[in-house]
Scaffold this active site. Sequence first.
Site, short mmCIF file in Angstrom:
data_model
loop_
_atom_site.label_atom_id
_atom_site.label_comp_id
_atom_site.label_asym_id
_atom_site.label_seq_id
_atom_site.Cartn_x
_atom_site.Cartn_y
_atom_site.Cartn_z
N LYS A 166 -8.26 -7.78 3.26
CA LYS A 166 -7.17 -7.11 2.68
C LYS A 166 -7.14 -6.06 2.10
O LYS A 166 -7.99 -5.69 1.36
CB LYS A 166 -6.59 -8.28 1.37
CG LYS A 166 -5.26 -7.75 0.88
CD LYS A 166 -4.99 -8.63 -0.54
CE LYS A 166 -4.96 -10.15 0.07
NZ LYS A 166 -4.46 -11.11 -1.16
N ASP A 187 0.92 -16.97 -10.04
CA ASP A 187 1.65 -16.81 -9.00
C ASP A 187 1.27 -18.09 -7.89
O ASP A 187 1.05 -17.74 -6.73
CB ASP A 187 1.34 -15.67 -8.21
CG ASP A 187 2.43 -15.20 -7.19
OD1 ASP A 187 3.66 -15.86 -7.22
OD2 ASP A 187 2.06 -14.32 -6.43
N GLY A 218 0.39 -5.19 1.05
CA GLY A 218 -0.58 -4.56 1.94
C GLY A 218 -0.52 -5.50 3.28
O GLY A 218 0.37 -6.41 3.38
N GLU A 219 -1.58 -5.59 3.79
CA GLU A 219 -1.83 -6.19 5.22
C GLU A 219 -3.19 -6.86 5.09
O GLU A 219 -4.23 -6.55 4.60
CB GLU A 219 -1.59 -5.24 6.31
CG GLU A 219 -0.30 -4.67 6.35
CD GLU A 219 -0.22 -3.74 7.71
OE1 GLU A 219 -1.37 -3.01 8.19
OE2 GLU A 219 0.86 -3.50 8.14
N VAL A 220 -3.37 -8.08 5.76
CA VAL A 220 -4.44 -8.72 5.81
C VAL A 220 -4.87 -8.67 7.22
O VAL A 220 -4.08 -9.02 8.22
CB VAL A 220 -4.24 -10.16 5.38
CG1 VAL A 220 -5.61 -10.95 5.48
CG2 VAL A 220 -3.91 -10.17 3.80
N ILE A 270 -3.20 -10.66 10.52
CA ILE A 270 -3.07 -11.95 10.33
C ILE A 270 -2.04 -12.26 9.18
O ILE A 270 -1.55 -13.45 9.11
CB ILE A 270 -4.28 -12.74 10.21
CG1 ILE A 270 -5.08 -12.39 9.06
CG2 ILE A 270 -5.16 -12.77 11.26
CD1 ILE A 270 -6.37 -13.03 8.64
N LYS A 298 1.09 -10.10 6.33
CA LYS A 298 1.68 -8.97 5.90
C LYS A 298 2.41 -9.30 4.52
O LYS A 298 3.14 -10.21 4.49
CB LYS A 298 2.41 -8.31 6.90
CG LYS A 298 2.99 -6.96 6.42
CD LYS A 298 3.97 -6.37 7.46
CE LYS A 298 4.51 -5.01 7.10
NZ LYS A 298 5.47 -4.46 8.04
N GLY A 299 2.58 -8.40 3.47
CA GLY A 299 3.14 -8.60 2.37
C GLY A 299 3.53 -7.38 1.85
O GLY A 299 3.44 -6.18 2.51
N ASN A 300 4.41 -7.36 0.75
CA ASN A 300 4.69 -6.19 0.14
C ASN A 300 3.70 -5.26 -0.14
O ASN A 300 3.82 -3.99 -0.65
CB ASN A 300 5.94 -6.51 -0.79
CG ASN A 300 7.00 -7.22 -0.41
OD1 ASN A 300 7.54 -6.64 0.63
ND2 ASN A 300 7.67 -8.26 -1.21
#
EC number: 2.7.11.1
Length: 642
Positions: free
Chosen positions: A401, A497, A386-388, A380, A382-384
């Site tokens: 996560k 952040d 990792g993935e969720v 559901i 995605k980032g630098n």
Amino acid sequence: MKKLPFLIIIIYIFLILISISSSIDYNYNNDIDNNNNNIINRNKNKNKNNLYNNKVIIKNDDNDDEINNKFKIRLDDNEDQDIYNEYHFLSKVHNRLAFNIFGSSSENSGSGSNSNSNSKNTDSSTGPTPSPISINGTLNSTATVYWSGGKSSCKSVNCTEEGFSTGDSYACSYEITPTYQRGQWEKGVKYFKDPLPKSILTSQVVGVSFVINGVVGCTPLKQELTTIEFLIQDVQVGQTISTNRSDDCSCGICYKDYEILPQSYDLLGYNKSGLNKVQLLLLDNSICATSLDIIFYYHPSTIPPTPTPTPSKPTISLLKKYLIIGFSIVGGLLIIGGCFLLIRNRYRSSGYYKPDKNDYTQIKDGKDIDIHQIKIGVRIGKGNYGEVYLGTWRGSQVAVKKLPAHNINENILKEFHREINLMKNLRHPNVIQFLGSCLIPPDICICTEYMPRGSLYSILHDQALQLQWSLLIKMMIDAAKGVIYLHNSTPVILHRDLKSHNLLVDENWKVKVADFGLSTIEQQGATMTACGTPCWTSPEVLRSQRYTEKADVYSFGIILWECATRQDPYFGIPPFQVIFAVGREGMRPPVPQNGPPKYIQLLIDCLNENPSHRPTMEQCLERLESIDSSGYSDLQYVRQQL
């Protein structure tokens, strides 16, 4: 390498023997020296308290030469005798006189006259003035509140010519015309955090003084005195203050200091751990103010003097022997433990480390969480870093996560574990709920509650949604509550952040703050995507200055802008250009043209260049809750073009 622990133990035993042999003479001589120092300090304090605490400074604008002026002052202490003290003053270039000897404050110019050159009232009577309290031997701490929103009608050069100082913003207790607004006075009410040191008790506070940075007597048609009361937590401080001073109030950003002598204050209802309400209450006439200084005077913590000891034969007590033995045992255990950790770390670094079941993190109900107990579903996010994934655990939907295997090392594990310990203690309706984690490589992951509507960013950029202003303001109120909870936690948690991507929304449109604990870890080894974090980062942080709570307030202001426009901030500008333009050139997103005026003004205040002039998150919440959004059309998404 094998001989290193034994060498450390030998050195430690040698140091213990030296400390035992020298402790007798050292303690004996140190007791005598400390006692002598106490006697000297008592004498110094006694002499210091005998000094008279009145100061008079007179500076003259009329002549740049050093003119010897005579000035006679009658002190209140000698009111039964006609005693006058003659003083000589050297005139200089400034015309400001803070005159507090008679219990009132006045602005004077010339060579010693105590009449007000700007006053329109020739009556020198100022009414009953509260008697000052003694502040000899006290320390002080200051809190400052600011007013804003007044329309500027002059430039800083006007303030210099008239002998005033220049402020950044102001507000007045009256209006000239409805179209010529004089700022957000709000009945003179402001909120401030307790400035006193945490170790100071309320019983040590002896009084409070105030400094109004502004102009007084602003209603020229009124001939009565300007009458003011100061209230903290709705409790009046001291007596009513009156003055016949009348300033030129046409230029609100120009101000002088109006000083109020220390008044007695028993801190009734005062909040040492949170916000306090202060009110500058106008009873007669009116004022314009840029800021108000609240100065607390308190007695420092003191240690009662000890009697002079009679020199006796130096001996070591049984208690000291036990202390030395105890410290020796504890120190030995620490050395053994340190040697064990040193050997284990070297063993791990050689590639032979294998985590065990103790690396699991306990969840709130005390049971272990195992990645194999979670049924992993679709991805559901995605980032630098990792993935969720959407997962199912014990019959409930959860978000999982996972950190990628190439980012896992011992330092990452330590930071990850530290952040998890922080997250699992947080409980708030507007903070994402942490459920558990697994620290066994390669399944490094955390498990949180699932938010079905996704991030606020995805909602704002959904073309199919028409968003009402009332819903947007409600979601911003939720976000403010979550950030306030983090700022008031122990220890204080700074998000670092804060952006619309990290505000998640549930099925009932409730917003929860997320990713406040992992932001530092998640940026390691990551490359910023287009318009990354710099678009939400405050200018002082972009200039590598210290990160404070006001940096989160700036990021919150950018999110307010996102909600008002449904667009990306600084769209199409590369991140490195954003860093320079925002941090060095003062660039900001354009002010939205549609929306409630109070909402737009709050957005502008949050993006102020000076962190101290930005509102606190508590003030943001209070101002959001007071906004009436009725009558404003729904916000539709408009695709941005390069």
